[in-house]
Design a protein around this motif. Sequence first.
Motif, short mmCIF file in Angstrom:
data_model
loop_
_atom_site.label_atom_id
_atom_site.label_comp_id
_atom_site.label_asym_id
_atom_site.label_seq_id
_atom_site.Cartn_x
_atom_site.Cartn_y
_atom_site.Cartn_z
N ILE A 82 -10.97 17.31 37.95
CA ILE A 82 -10.29 16.71 36.81
C ILE A 82 -10.37 15.19 36.77
CG2 ILE A 82 -8.00 16.40 35.76
CD1 ILE A 82 -9.38 19.09 35.25
N LEU A 83 -10.40 14.53 37.92
CA LEU A 83 -10.22 13.08 37.92
C LEU A 83 -11.41 12.28 38.46
CD1 LEU A 83 -6.51 13.16 39.11
CD2 LEU A 83 -7.32 12.57 36.82
N ASP A 84 -12.40 12.94 39.01
CA ASP A 84 -13.56 12.23 39.52
C ASP A 84 -14.52 11.96 38.36
OD1 ASP A 84 -16.14 11.60 40.66
OD2 ASP A 84 -15.40 12.37 42.58
N GLU A 85 -14.69 10.69 38.00
CA GLU A 85 -15.48 10.33 36.83
C GLU A 85 -16.94 10.77 36.96
OE1 GLU A 85 -15.38 9.09 33.01
OE2 GLU A 85 -13.69 8.79 34.37
N SER A 86 -17.52 10.62 38.14
CA SER A 86 -18.91 11.01 38.31
C SER A 86 -19.09 12.52 38.18
CB SER A 86 -19.43 10.54 39.68
OG SER A 86 -18.72 11.17 40.74
N VAL A 87 -18.09 13.28 38.61
CA VAL A 87 -18.15 14.73 38.49
C VAL A 87 -18.06 15.14 37.02
CG1 VAL A 87 -16.89 16.87 38.99
CG2 VAL A 87 -17.23 15.16 40.79
#
Length: 225
Positions: free
Chosen positions: A114-119
């Motif tokens: 939910i919060l990892d931008e690269s993911v």
Amino acid sequence: MDSAMGQAPGTYAEIEDGTVTPSPEYLLRLARVLRLSEADYEAVHSQLYECAAAQSLAEDVPLLPDPAWQEVIENQSGMAYLSDRRWDVRMCSPAFAGMFPGGRPPKNAMEWMILDESVRDTVLIDWETAWAPFALTQFRAVRLAFPDDAELQRMHERILGDERARRIYEDPSAVQVHRAGEDIRPMRHAMHGVGHVRLFMAQPDNAPGARFVTLRFQKSDGAWT
């Protein structure tokens, strides 16, 4: 209520009017969300199942699944992991670790999704429609079932502080209920590239909110791993 519980629309109404009998697990979560007293919960449980509840409403429930699950994980040839109710990854198979660069799985599966931008931009394809509603529906239900869990509250605040996640989290129409074997979502695997992953989830008996997750990845050529 269905949105809060992470259930399909109409589920609560069917239970309320007696059309459907809820599972004991659903009743426990519902009782926590509604803040029933222990006595009222026991009364409803006895009426529905003609036996005493196996688990108290108290929030000091086990966080960690039985260590015997380690053997289950070790015997998985495919991708599998076990997380506690906070989505901290406690055990995983080598194949699951191989999904990630360097073979290092994330500490927390929910924050990774939910919060990892690269993911969000490169790994979980179609994140806003295929992944975020599904994950945030799960998070909402578990947080409501364990409102006094400080770690879940911290994650809740992080979600509210993230514009992309908050927009979906607060959208009442953005509810996706997990259906075993039917959840096929696009993603980019660290070793196999772009494909689709099929999710299966189960809950260990002794650790409410914990989850055993197995994944099958379908490569672009149609082969499953």
